[in-house]
Design an enzyme around this catalytic site. Structure first.
Site, PDB file in Angstrom:
ATOM      1  N   GLU A 162     -85.488 -32.631 -15.854  1.00  0.00           N
ATOM      2  CA  GLU A 162     -85.198 -34.030 -15.615  1.00  0.00           C
ATOM      3  C   GLU A 162     -86.620 -34.852 -15.507  1.00  0.00           C
ATOM      4  O   GLU A 162     -87.487 -34.464 -14.945  1.00  0.00           O
ATOM      5  CB  GLU A 162     -84.453 -34.224 -14.261  1.00  0.00           C
ATOM      6  CG  GLU A 162     -84.174 -35.583 -14.007  1.00  0.00           C
ATOM      7  CD  GLU A 162     -83.480 -36.204 -14.986  1.00  0.00           C
ATOM      8  OE1 GLU A 162     -82.265 -35.747 -15.609  1.00  0.00           O
ATOM      9  OE2 GLU A 162     -83.809 -37.370 -15.636  1.00  0.00           O
ATOM     10  N   LYS A 222     -91.743 -29.817 -19.407  1.00  0.00           N
ATOM     11  CA  LYS A 222     -91.523 -30.518 -18.288  1.00  0.00           C
ATOM     12  C   LYS A 222     -92.875 -30.394 -17.304  1.00  0.00           C
ATOM     13  O   LYS A 222     -93.232 -31.546 -16.908  1.00  0.00           O
ATOM     14  CB  LYS A 222     -90.585 -29.936 -17.210  1.00  0.00           C
ATOM     15  CG  LYS A 222     -90.156 -30.397 -15.893  1.00  0.00           C
ATOM     16  CD  LYS A 222     -89.932 -32.094 -15.869  1.00  0.00           C
ATOM     17  CE  LYS A 222     -90.113 -32.494 -14.673  1.00  0.00           C
ATOM     18  NZ  LYS A 222     -89.920 -34.028 -14.507  1.00  0.00           N
ATOM     19  N   CYS A 278     -93.494 -33.869  -6.572  1.00  0.00           N
ATOM     20  CA  CYS A 278     -93.750 -33.058  -8.000  1.00  0.00           C
ATOM     21  C   CYS A 278     -95.000 -32.762  -8.636  1.00  0.00           C
ATOM     22  O   CYS A 278     -95.537 -31.875  -8.939  1.00  0.00           O
ATOM     23  CB  CYS A 278     -92.684 -33.611  -9.122  1.00  0.00           C
ATOM     24  SG  CYS A 278     -91.041 -33.216  -8.583  1.00  0.00           S
TER      25      CYS A 278
HETATM   26  P1  NAD Z   1     -84.412 -32.173  -3.150  1.00  0.00           P
HETATM   27  O1  NAD Z   1     -85.119 -31.525  -2.015  1.00  0.00           O
HETATM   28  O2  NAD Z   1     -84.306 -33.768  -2.836  1.00  0.00           O
HETATM   29  O3  NAD Z   1     -83.115 -31.674  -3.192  1.00  0.00           O
HETATM   30  C1  NAD Z   1     -82.720 -30.429  -3.279  1.00  0.00           C
HETATM   31  C2  NAD Z   1     -81.366 -30.087  -2.465  1.00  0.00           C
HETATM   32  O4  NAD Z   1     -81.126 -28.780  -3.040  1.00  0.00           O
HETATM   33  C3  NAD Z   1     -81.511 -30.178  -1.259  1.00  0.00           C
HETATM   34  O5  NAD Z   1     -80.624 -30.995  -0.614  1.00  0.00           O
HETATM   35  C4  NAD Z   1     -81.115 -28.580  -0.611  1.00  0.00           C
HETATM   36  O6  NAD Z   1     -80.482 -28.738   0.735  1.00  0.00           O
HETATM   37  C5  NAD Z   1     -80.499 -28.058  -1.847  1.00  0.00           C
HETATM   38  N1  NAD Z   1     -80.283 -26.639  -1.701  1.00  0.00           N
HETATM   39  C6  NAD Z   1     -81.527 -25.673  -1.856  1.00  0.00           C
HETATM   40  N2  NAD Z   1     -80.960 -24.573  -1.980  1.00  0.00           N
HETATM   41  C7  NAD Z   1     -79.642 -24.720  -2.126  1.00  0.00           C
HETATM   42  C8  NAD Z   1     -78.621 -23.451  -2.311  1.00  0.00           C
HETATM   43  N3  NAD Z   1     -78.901 -22.399  -2.475  1.00  0.00           N
HETATM   44  N4  NAD Z   1     -77.356 -24.005  -2.363  1.00  0.00           N
HETATM   45  C9  NAD Z   1     -77.148 -25.410  -2.331  1.00  0.00           C
HETATM   46  N5  NAD Z   1     -78.072 -26.171  -2.321  1.00  0.00           N
HETATM   47  C10 NAD Z   1     -79.371 -26.229  -1.915  1.00  0.00           C
HETATM   48  O7  NAD Z   1     -85.228 -31.978  -4.279  1.00  0.00           O
HETATM   49  P2  NAD Z   1     -85.257 -32.945  -5.920  1.00  0.00           P
HETATM   50  O8  NAD Z   1     -86.179 -34.076  -5.537  1.00  0.00           O
HETATM   51  O9  NAD Z   1     -83.957 -33.401  -6.019  1.00  0.00           O
HETATM   52  O10 NAD Z   1     -85.864 -31.980  -6.706  1.00  0.00           O
HETATM   53  C11 NAD Z   1     -85.144 -30.965  -7.287  1.00  0.00           C
HETATM   54  C12 NAD Z   1     -85.862 -30.356  -8.390  1.00  0.00           C
HETATM   55  O11 NAD Z   1     -85.903 -31.252  -9.244  1.00  0.00           O
HETATM   56  C13 NAD Z   1     -87.210 -29.863  -8.198  1.00  0.00           C
HETATM   57  O12 NAD Z   1     -87.364 -28.572  -9.041  1.00  0.00           O
HETATM   58  C14 NAD Z   1     -87.940 -30.908  -8.655  1.00  0.00           C
HETATM   59  O13 NAD Z   1     -89.302 -30.615  -9.215  1.00  0.00           O
HETATM   60  C15 NAD Z   1     -87.327 -31.424  -9.792  1.00  0.00           C
HETATM   61  N6  NAD Z   1     -87.485 -32.960 -10.286  1.00  0.00           N
HETATM   62  C16 NAD Z   1     -87.629 -33.989  -9.123  1.00  0.00           C
HETATM   63  C17 NAD Z   1     -87.700 -35.300  -9.386  1.00  0.00           C
HETATM   64  C18 NAD Z   1     -87.687 -36.341  -8.470  1.00  0.00           C
HETATM   65  O14 NAD Z   1     -88.072 -37.411  -8.785  1.00  0.00           O
HETATM   66  N7  NAD Z   1     -87.568 -35.711  -7.069  1.00  0.00           N
HETATM   67  C19 NAD Z   1     -87.652 -35.559 -10.839  1.00  0.00           C
HETATM   68  C20 NAD Z   1     -87.605 -34.602 -11.816  1.00  0.00           C
HETATM   69  C21 NAD Z   1     -87.550 -33.233 -11.473  1.00  0.00           C
HETATM   70  C1  UGA Z   2     -93.016 -38.582 -11.740  1.00  0.00           C
HETATM   71  C2  UGA Z   2     -92.636 -38.731 -13.311  1.00  0.00           C
HETATM   72  O1  UGA Z   2     -93.154 -39.953 -13.394  1.00  0.00           O
HETATM   73  C3  UGA Z   2     -91.220 -38.315 -13.675  1.00  0.00           C
HETATM   74  O2  UGA Z   2     -91.283 -38.289 -15.092  1.00  0.00           O
HETATM   75  C4  UGA Z   2     -90.806 -36.908 -13.244  1.00  0.00           C
HETATM   76  O3  UGA Z   2     -89.686 -36.746 -13.512  1.00  0.00           O
HETATM   77  C5  UGA Z   2     -91.131 -36.833 -11.682  1.00  0.00           C
HETATM   78  O4  UGA Z   2     -92.447 -37.020 -11.321  1.00  0.00           O
HETATM   79  C6  UGA Z   2     -90.921 -35.403 -11.144  1.00  0.00           C
HETATM   80  O5  UGA Z   2     -90.772 -34.416 -11.951  1.00  0.00           O
HETATM   81  O6  UGA Z   2     -90.694 -35.457 -10.005  1.00  0.00           O
HETATM   82  P1  UGA Z   2     -92.358 -39.907  -9.500  1.00  0.00           P
HETATM   83  O7  UGA Z   2     -93.263 -38.842  -8.870  1.00  0.00           O
HETATM   84  O8  UGA Z   2     -91.014 -40.096  -9.021  1.00  0.00           O
HETATM   85  O9  UGA Z   2     -91.977 -39.163 -11.117  1.00  0.00           O
HETATM   86  O10 UGA Z   2     -93.116 -41.361  -9.675  1.00  0.00           O
HETATM   87  P2  UGA Z   2     -94.275 -41.836 -10.685  1.00  0.00           P
HETATM   88  O11 UGA Z   2     -93.902 -43.162 -11.122  1.00  0.00           O
HETATM   89  O12 UGA Z   2     -94.610 -40.857 -11.699  1.00  0.00           O
HETATM   90  O13 UGA Z   2     -95.465 -41.669  -9.531  1.00  0.00           O
HETATM   91  C7  UGA Z   2     -95.988 -40.755  -8.964  1.00  0.00           C
HETATM   92  C8  UGA Z   2     -96.985 -41.222  -8.265  1.00  0.00           C
HETATM   93  O14 UGA Z   2     -98.310 -41.793  -8.820  1.00  0.00           O
HETATM   94  C9  UGA Z   2     -96.745 -42.216  -7.140  1.00  0.00           C
HETATM   95  O15 UGA Z   2     -97.400 -42.170  -5.885  1.00  0.00           O
HETATM   96  C10 UGA Z   2     -97.368 -43.518  -7.952  1.00  0.00           C
HETATM   97  O16 UGA Z   2     -97.780 -44.634  -6.995  1.00  0.00           O
HETATM   98  C11 UGA Z   2     -98.612 -43.138  -8.534  1.00  0.00           C
HETATM   99  N1  UGA Z   2     -99.100 -43.977  -9.480  1.00  0.00           N
HETATM  100  C12 UGA Z   2     -98.240 -43.814 -10.787  1.00  0.00           C
HETATM  101  C13 UGA Z   2    -100.324 -44.472  -9.631  1.00  0.00           C
HETATM  102  O17 UGA Z   2    -100.936 -44.318  -8.510  1.00  0.00           O
HETATM  103  N2  UGA Z   2    -100.753 -44.993 -10.790  1.00  0.00           N
HETATM  104  C14 UGA Z   2    -100.126 -45.272 -11.755  1.00  0.00           C
HETATM  105  O18 UGA Z   2    -100.625 -45.881 -12.734  1.00  0.00           O
HETATM  106  C15 UGA Z   2     -98.901 -44.722 -12.071  1.00  0.00           C
END
Ligand code: NAD
Ligand code: UGA
Length: 466
Positions: A162, A222, A278
């Protein structure tokens, strides 16, 4: 193959919004999002849409439209797995804090638990989709667990990372730059699985934007995307320090380089340092992978992005202390913003946490205002560091629901998150009620220097010499 039922394990920042958008665009598919965290599921089912566990602009409206229609949130994980044709694994993959790879490698225990549960419960063939961000080659571990502990049913494993960013998740999901699907196209079953997932996305994503690769390329893409994005922030932040010494202005430098179409203008905002759940974890994971293959130069190269980010946070707090005449002991410093970026209530790895910890070590008294982050979250973030007792944290850091009250009688204001509302505050009024000289340390380059200086503030911006 026509997918009729989807289960998503993990109702977090990715699972919740992603399944909500799929539900809206695919009314013919029943989606069930499950989680072991009962209170999180209860919050997703909350009648009051302000109580959803995640704040994302536009999310509440779509949840209202699809919840109970074809989107369900449940703690009955087994039932949801069993009835699904396709299962997304969207659980957290934090940095390991124990054992081998501590502080670097991804902790895959939640992923493995999911794989074991899927294997145990499944009675018919299923497609398992890695939505979580995973080290390259994790799919082979998942496959081995599924094949060796299951009931003889067949599983196809796809990688579908994602790319949404928090704060813009809904727009990112509705109009993704690309959807990446990694699968094994060399077998008939693999091809069918890839096509089944493509067909889900084709309900709203143009086919030119759906990219298929082998599983390993997808997993590694990713990590690579996040590493490149974080590297840009650390690169511009490194330049911001040179600007401060030389009289160059980082905003002008960003604009000048961003107009080169090879560089591009996005993601060049100097800041107090990147946060979020992340960037750091994914780069450290990459560093660990490189080291495990003996690629030490590659590992060092990427690790520097995180080192630079730590430095940026530290020098922000150091500058506050040195500017306030080398002591902040007993001084009130107001934080505007605690979230790691605007338009989210997520605080994971937010720069605010580290800056607060540094200033509390210097015995400052901190007052925090953030429009979306809860009081409990802020204290949990600080207590998690274990630097001082929770009682002490509560005594030294107060949280205010009114920004003007938060700023009253403070010696300095630090902008930690770029919330738009901060720009429209009555800064004259804020100035009037502060100790003098009144300082603003703008960690986001958000406010107008000239306007604040006319009011009387002493204003510091990242990347601008004074
Ligand atoms: P999160 O912590 O918000 O959510 C994860 C959820 O999974 C939690 O609610 C937890 O209770 C649940 N969970 C864990 N183990 C479980 C199990 N065995 N059965 C059922 N539920 C379970 O995490 P997130 O931010 O949604 O991130 C999830 C993944 O996506 C990570 O690998 C992260 O790197 C990736 N990712 C995150 C973002 C982002 O913006 N947060 C963007 C892209 C990718
Ligand atoms: C980031 C990536 O942008 C997503 O594509 C990815 O899916 C995600 O991580 C993930 O894998 O979790 P996110 O962390 O939600 O998304 O937000 P960003 O907009 O990337 O910002 C990350 C951090 O960098 C923030 O603290 C933001 O303030 C900072 N940032 C971003 C800067 O300081 N300067 C910039 O120009 C841009």
């Amino acid at each position: 193959m026509n997918i009729k039922r989807i289960c998503c394990i993990g109702a977090g920042y990715v699972g919740g919004p992603t399944m909500t958008v799929i539900a809206q665009k695919c009314p013919h598919i029943k989606l069930t999002v499950v989680d072991i965290n009962e209170s999180r599921i209860a919050a997703w089912n909350s009648k009051d849409l302000n109580k959803l566990p995640i704040f994302e602009p536009g999310l509440d409206k779509i949840v209202e439209e699809v919840r109970g229609r074809n989107l369900f949130f449940s703690t009955d994980i087994d039932e949801a797995i069993n009835e699904a044709d396709m299962i997304f694994i969207s659980v957290n993959t934090p940095t390991k804090n124990y054992g081998k790879g501590k502080g670097m490698a991804s902790d895959l225990k939640y992923i493995e638990l999911c794989a074991r549960q899927i294997a145990k419960v499944s009675r018919q063939n299923k497609i398992v989709v890695e939505k979580s961000t995973l080290p390259v080659r994790t799919a082979s571990a998942i496959k081995s667990i599924l094949d060796n502990t299951g009931n003889g049913v067949h599983f196809q494993i796809l990688s579908n990372p994602e790319f949404l960013a928090e704060g813009t998740a809904i727009q990112d999901l509705l109009k993704p730059d690309r959807v990446l699907i990694g699968g094994d196209a060399s077998t008939k079953e693999g091809e069918v699985a890839i096509q089944a997932l493509i067909d889900v996305y084709l309900n709203w994503v143009p086919k030119e934007q759906i990219l298929t690769t082998n599983v390993w390329s997808s997993e590694l893409s990713k990590l690579t995307a996040n590493a490149f994005l974080a590297q840009r922030v650390s690169s511009i932040n490194a330049m911001s320090e040179i600007c401060e010494k030389t009289g160059a202005d980082i905003r002008e430098v960003s604009k000048a380089i961003g107009m080169d179409s090879r560089i591009g203008s996005k993601f060049l905002n100097a800041s107090v340092g990147f946060g979020g759940s992340c960037f750091q974890k994914d780069i450290l994971n990459l560093v660990y992978i490189a080291k495990s293959y003996g690629l030490n130069e590659v590992a060092d190269y990427w690790e520097q992005v995180v080192i630079m980010n730590e430095h940026q946070k530290k020098r922000f707090s150091d500058n506050i202390v040195s500017t306030l005449y080398n002591t902040v002991s007993g001084k009130k410093i107001t934080f505007l913003g605690w979230a790691f970026k605007k338009n989210t209530n997520d605080t994971r790895e937010s720069a605010a946490i580290r800056v607060a910890d540094d200033l509390l070590n210097e015995r400052a008294e901190i007052s925090v205002y953030d429009p979306k982050v809860t009081e409990e979250r802020i204290y949990e973030d600080l207590n998690y560091l274990g630097t001082r007792s929770s009682i002490e944290n509560k005594r030294l850091l107060t949280i205010n629901k009114d920004p003007y009250r938060a700023c009253k009688n403070s010696h300095a204001i630090a902008i930690l998150t770029e919330w738009d509302e901060f720009k429209n505050y009555d800064w004259k009024n804020i100035y009037k009620n502060m100790e003098k000289p009144a300082f603003v340390f703008d960690g986001r380059g958000l406010l107008n220097k000239e306007e604040l200086e006319i009011i009387g503030f002493i204003y510091y911006n990242i990347g601008t010499g004074n």
